[in-house]
Motif scaffolding. Sequence first.
Motif, PDB file in Angstrom:
ATOM      1  N   LYS A   1     -62.063 -29.951 -27.780  1.00  0.00           N
ATOM      2  CA  LYS A   1     -62.906 -29.187 -28.695  1.00  0.00           C
ATOM      3  C   LYS A   1     -64.101 -28.591 -27.948  1.00  0.00           C
ATOM      4  CE  LYS A   1     -61.723 -31.963 -32.775  1.00  0.00           C
ATOM      5  NZ  LYS A   1     -62.259 -32.838 -33.853  1.00  0.00           N
ATOM      6  N   ARG A   2     -64.515 -27.417 -28.389  1.00  0.00           N
ATOM      7  CA  ARG A   2     -65.653 -26.735 -27.758  1.00  0.00           C
ATOM      8  C   ARG A   2     -66.878 -27.649 -27.650  1.00  0.00           C
ATOM      9  NH1 ARG A   2     -66.239 -20.821 -27.868  1.00  0.00           N
ATOM     10  NH2 ARG A   2     -64.286 -19.815 -28.477  1.00  0.00           N
ATOM     11  N   GLY A   3     -67.161 -28.378 -28.713  1.00  0.00           N
ATOM     12  CA  GLY A   3     -68.335 -29.227 -28.730  1.00  0.00           C
ATOM     13  C   GLY A   3     -68.262 -30.387 -27.762  1.00  0.00           C
ATOM     14  N   GLU A   4     -67.039 -30.787 -27.399  1.00  0.00           N
ATOM     15  CA  GLU A   4     -66.856 -31.910 -26.484  1.00  0.00           C
ATOM     16  C   GLU A   4     -66.912 -31.477 -25.029  1.00  0.00           C
ATOM     17  OE1 GLU A   4     -63.790 -34.660 -29.131  1.00  0.00           O
ATOM     18  OE2 GLU A   4     -62.976 -33.020 -27.920  1.00  0.00           O
ATOM     19  N   ILE A   5     -66.698 -30.191 -24.742  1.00  0.00           N
ATOM     20  CA  ILE A   5     -66.511 -29.765 -23.348  1.00  0.00           C
ATOM     21  C   ILE A   5     -67.812 -29.697 -22.547  1.00  0.00           C
ATOM     22  CG2 ILE A   5     -65.670 -27.862 -21.912  1.00  0.00           C
ATOM     23  CD1 ILE A   5     -63.421 -27.520 -24.056  1.00  0.00           C
ATOM     24  N   PRO A   6     -68.915 -29.096 -22.901  1.00  0.00           N
ATOM     25  CA  PRO A   6     -69.123 -28.205 -24.052  1.00  0.00           C
ATOM     26  C   PRO A   6     -68.946 -26.737 -23.666  1.00  0.00           C
ATOM     27  CG  PRO A   6     -71.230 -28.752 -23.074  1.00  0.00           C
ATOM     28  CD  PRO A   6     -70.179 -29.423 -22.218  1.00  0.00           C
ATOM     29  N   ILE A   7     -68.653 -25.948 -24.710  1.00  0.00           N
ATOM     30  CA  ILE A   7     -68.540 -24.505 -24.567  1.00  0.00           C
ATOM     31  C   ILE A   7     -69.089 -23.910 -25.858  1.00  0.00           C
ATOM     32  CG2 ILE A   7     -66.142 -24.602 -25.335  1.00  0.00           C
ATOM     33  CD1 ILE A   7     -65.565 -22.144 -23.666  1.00  0.00           C
ATOM     34  N   SER A   8     -69.842 -22.833 -25.785  1.00  0.00           N
ATOM     35  CA  SER A   8     -70.496 -22.279 -26.969  1.00  0.00           C
ATOM     36  C   SER A   8     -69.463 -21.785 -27.982  1.00  0.00           C
ATOM     37  CB  SER A   8     -71.436 -21.140 -26.574  1.00  0.00           C
ATOM     38  OG  SER A   8     -70.716 -20.079 -25.979  1.00  0.00           O
ATOM     39  N   GLY A   9     -69.889 -21.764 -29.238  1.00  0.00           N
ATOM     40  CA  GLY A   9     -68.993 -21.353 -30.311  1.00  0.00           C
ATOM     41  C   GLY A   9     -68.769 -22.483 -31.291  1.00  0.00           C
ATOM     42  N   ASN A  10     -67.788 -22.318 -32.171  1.00  0.00           N
ATOM     43  CA  ASN A  10     -67.456 -23.340 -33.163  1.00  0.00           C
ATOM     44  C   ASN A  10     -67.089 -24.649 -32.475  1.00  0.00           C
ATOM     45  OD1 ASN A  10     -66.235 -24.996 -35.096  1.00  0.00           O
ATOM     46  ND2 ASN A  10     -65.325 -23.282 -36.199  1.00  0.00           N
ATOM     47  N   PRO A  11     -67.868 -25.730 -32.688  1.00  0.00           N
ATOM     48  CA  PRO A  11     -67.648 -26.969 -31.935  1.00  0.00           C
ATOM     49  C   PRO A  11     -66.302 -27.637 -32.191  1.00  0.00           C
ATOM     50  CG  PRO A  11     -69.242 -27.317 -33.701  1.00  0.00           C
ATOM     51  CD  PRO A  11     -69.008 -25.842 -33.611  1.00  0.00           C
ATOM     52  N   GLU A  12     -65.612 -27.268 -33.271  1.00  0.00           N
ATOM     53  CA  GLU A  12     -64.330 -27.882 -33.615  1.00  0.00           C
ATOM     54  C   GLU A  12     -63.142 -27.108 -33.045  1.00  0.00           C
ATOM     55  OE1 GLU A  12     -63.958 -30.869 -35.169  1.00  0.00           O
ATOM     56  OE2 GLU A  12     -66.123 -30.933 -34.872  1.00  0.00           O
ATOM     57  N   GLU A  13     -63.378 -25.906 -32.562  1.00  0.00           N
ATOM     58  CA  GLU A  13     -62.282 -25.079 -32.044  1.00  0.00           C
ATOM     59  C   GLU A  13     -61.851 -25.502 -30.641  1.00  0.00           C
ATOM     60  OE1 GLU A  13     -63.118 -20.755 -34.218  1.00  0.00           O
ATOM     61  OE2 GLU A  13     -63.445 -21.004 -32.067  1.00  0.00           O
ATOM     62  N   GLN A  14     -60.607 -25.183 -30.300  1.00  0.00           N
ATOM     63  CA  GLN A  14     -60.108 -25.327 -28.940  1.00  0.00           C
ATOM     64  C   GLN A  14     -60.088 -23.955 -28.268  1.00  0.00           C
ATOM     65  OE1 GLN A  14     -56.324 -27.385 -28.803  1.00  0.00           O
ATOM     66  NE2 GLN A  14     -57.080 -29.122 -29.994  1.00  0.00           N
ATOM     67  N   VAL A  15     -60.170 -23.970 -26.954  1.00  0.00           N
ATOM     68  CA  VAL A  15     -60.115 -22.721 -26.187  1.00  0.00           C
ATOM     69  C   VAL A  15     -58.857 -22.750 -25.333  1.00  0.00           C
ATOM     70  CG1 VAL A  15     -61.251 -21.307 -24.452  1.00  0.00           C
ATOM     71  CG2 VAL A  15     -62.623 -22.503 -26.166  1.00  0.00           C
ATOM     72  N   ILE A  16     -57.842 -22.026 -25.776  1.00  0.00           N
ATOM     73  CA  ILE A  16     -56.555 -21.977 -25.079  1.00  0.00           C
ATOM     74  C   ILE A  16     -56.185 -20.516 -24.870  1.00  0.00           C
ATOM     75  CG2 ILE A  16     -54.112 -22.607 -25.141  1.00  0.00           C
ATOM     76  CD1 ILE A  16     -54.873 -24.935 -26.983  1.00  0.00           C
ATOM     77  N   SER A  17     -56.136 -20.091 -23.630  1.00  0.00           N
ATOM     78  CA  SER A  17     -55.801 -18.717 -23.245  1.00  0.00           C
ATOM     79  C   SER A  17     -56.705 -17.699 -23.944  1.00  0.00           C
ATOM     80  CB  SER A  17     -54.323 -18.419 -23.547  1.00  0.00           C
ATOM     81  OG  SER A  17     -53.921 -17.234 -22.883  1.00  0.00           O
ATOM     82  N   MET A  18     -57.997 -17.969 -23.912  1.00  0.00           N
ATOM     83  CA  MET A  18     -58.970 -17.065 -24.523  1.00  0.00           C
ATOM     84  C   MET A  18     -59.440 -16.036 -23.504  1.00  0.00           C
ATOM     85  SD  MET A  18     -62.730 -17.987 -26.147  1.00  0.00           S
ATOM     86  CE  MET A  18     -63.608 -17.825 -24.565  1.00  0.00           C
ATOM     87  N   PRO A  19     -59.495 -14.758 -23.860  1.00  0.00           N
ATOM     88  CA  PRO A  19     -59.950 -13.742 -22.902  1.00  0.00           C
ATOM     89  C   PRO A  19     -61.439 -13.865 -22.599  1.00  0.00           C
ATOM     90  CG  PRO A  19     -59.534 -12.756 -25.061  1.00  0.00           C
ATOM     91  CD  PRO A  19     -59.050 -14.168 -25.135  1.00  0.00           C
ATOM     92  N   LEU A  20     -61.778 -13.730 -21.296  1.00  0.00           N
ATOM     93  CA  LEU A  20     -63.163 -13.743 -20.845  1.00  0.00           C
ATOM     94  C   LEU A  20     -63.331 -12.618 -19.838  1.00  0.00           C
ATOM     95  CD1 LEU A  20     -65.983 -15.118 -20.665  1.00  0.00           C
ATOM     96  CD2 LEU A  20     -65.046 -16.476 -18.768  1.00  0.00           C
ATOM     97  N   ALA A  21     -64.241 -11.684 -20.127  1.00  0.00           N
ATOM     98  CA  ALA A  21     -64.454 -10.525 -19.249  1.00  0.00           C
ATOM     99  C   ALA A  21     -65.542 -10.837 -18.224  1.00  0.00           C
ATOM    100  CB  ALA A  21     -64.836  -9.306 -20.075  1.00  0.00           C
ATOM    101  N   ILE A  22     -65.203 -10.630 -16.953  1.00  0.00           N
ATOM    102  CA  ILE A  22     -66.150 -10.799 -15.847  1.00  0.00           C
ATOM    103  C   ILE A  22     -66.023  -9.586 -14.932  1.00  0.00           C
ATOM    104  CG2 ILE A  22     -66.829 -12.192 -13.849  1.00  0.00           C
ATOM    105  CD1 ILE A  22     -67.278 -13.821 -16.238  1.00  0.00           C
ATOM    106  N   ASP A  23     -67.104  -8.855 -14.757  1.00  0.00           N
ATOM    107  CA  ASP A  23     -67.120  -7.712 -13.837  1.00  0.00           C
ATOM    108  C   ASP A  23     -65.971  -6.737 -14.098  1.00  0.00           C
ATOM    109  OD1 ASP A  23     -69.363  -8.768 -12.680  1.00  0.00           O
ATOM    110  OD2 ASP A  23     -68.339  -9.559 -10.912  1.00  0.00           O
TER     111      ASP A  23
END
Length: 277
Positions: free
Chosen positions: A126-148
Motif C-alpha cells: 500500500k502507498r501508505g506503507e511504502i511510503p508513496i504519496s497519494g491514496n494510502p490504501e492504493e497499490q502502485v503496479i505498473s503506474m506511469p511516471l514521467a521523468i525528463d
Amino acid sequence: MQFTKWHGLGNDFVIVNGMEEQIADYQQQAIAVCDRNFGIGADGLVMLLPSDIADFKMRIFNSDGSEADMCGNATRCVARYLYENKLTAKTVITLDTLAGIITPELIFKNGTLATVKVDMGLPRLKRGEIPISGNPEEQVISMPLAIDGETYHITCVSMGNPHCLIFVNDITKVDLALIGPKIETHTLFPKKTNVEFLQIIDRKTIRMRVWERGAGITKACGTGASAALVAAVLNGCTDRQATVKLDGGDLYLEWAANNHIYKSGPAVEVFRGNYLL
C-alpha cells in the motif's frame, strides 16, 4: 576502532561490534569509514548493539551518513560474523532493525556453511506503507511516471524500506547513474526510494541493477532483489521462486505460501583491522 569488512555479492560493509567499540557519531563515522579514497571503503557501516527484543540490534548507515531501515546483504554478513566470532552459537538469529525483527539462518551441508537464508518478512504494497504519496490504501503496479520527457512504468514495494521497480527490455541501455538519483529524490517518495531496473530473462530468472537510496549504484541489494520478485509476480512476469542476477552475482528468492519472502545467498569476509579514528 576494530572492524571487519564483509560483502554480499559485492555489496560491501564495514561491521563494528558496538558492544565493545564506542562511536560518538554514527552518521559522520559512516561517511568517513565508507569513503573509498580516504577511508576503508564500503557501501555502509553496520553497528551491532544489544537488544531487549532480539538476539542483537543491527543499525545500518549508508555511505552518505543516512540510516537505512534494513539491508538484506548486510543481514547475511552479520549472521555469519556473529556465528563465526562466537558471539552466538545459534544458527537461526534474530536481529532488531528499524524494519522490525529479521531472522537469518545459516545453512550447513556436510559441516560446511553453504548459504545464509534470510526471512525478509512480508512485502508491503500500500502507498501508505511504502511510503508513496497519494491514496494510502492504493497499490502502485505498473503506474506511469514521467521523468525528463520519458515515461517509466513503476511498481512500488516496501521490504521495510521503499523500492521503485521498473521493467525494461534491455537493461544494458539504462543509464543508471543518470536516472537513478532523479527517481530516488522524486517528490512522489517522501522518504526517497531505492530504484531497481529489471529485465525478465524467463519465468525463473530476473536480471536486476540497482540505485540504492543513500549509496548510489551498488553491486547487489537484498531488499531490492526481494522487491523485484514481488514486482515480477504482481506483473505476471515470473513464478514465485526465481533467481535474481545482480552485478555482483546471484540471489535465490522465494515468495512463500505464508506470504514471507525468503532470500538465500553468500556472505564473505574480506579483511579485518584497526581504523585510526
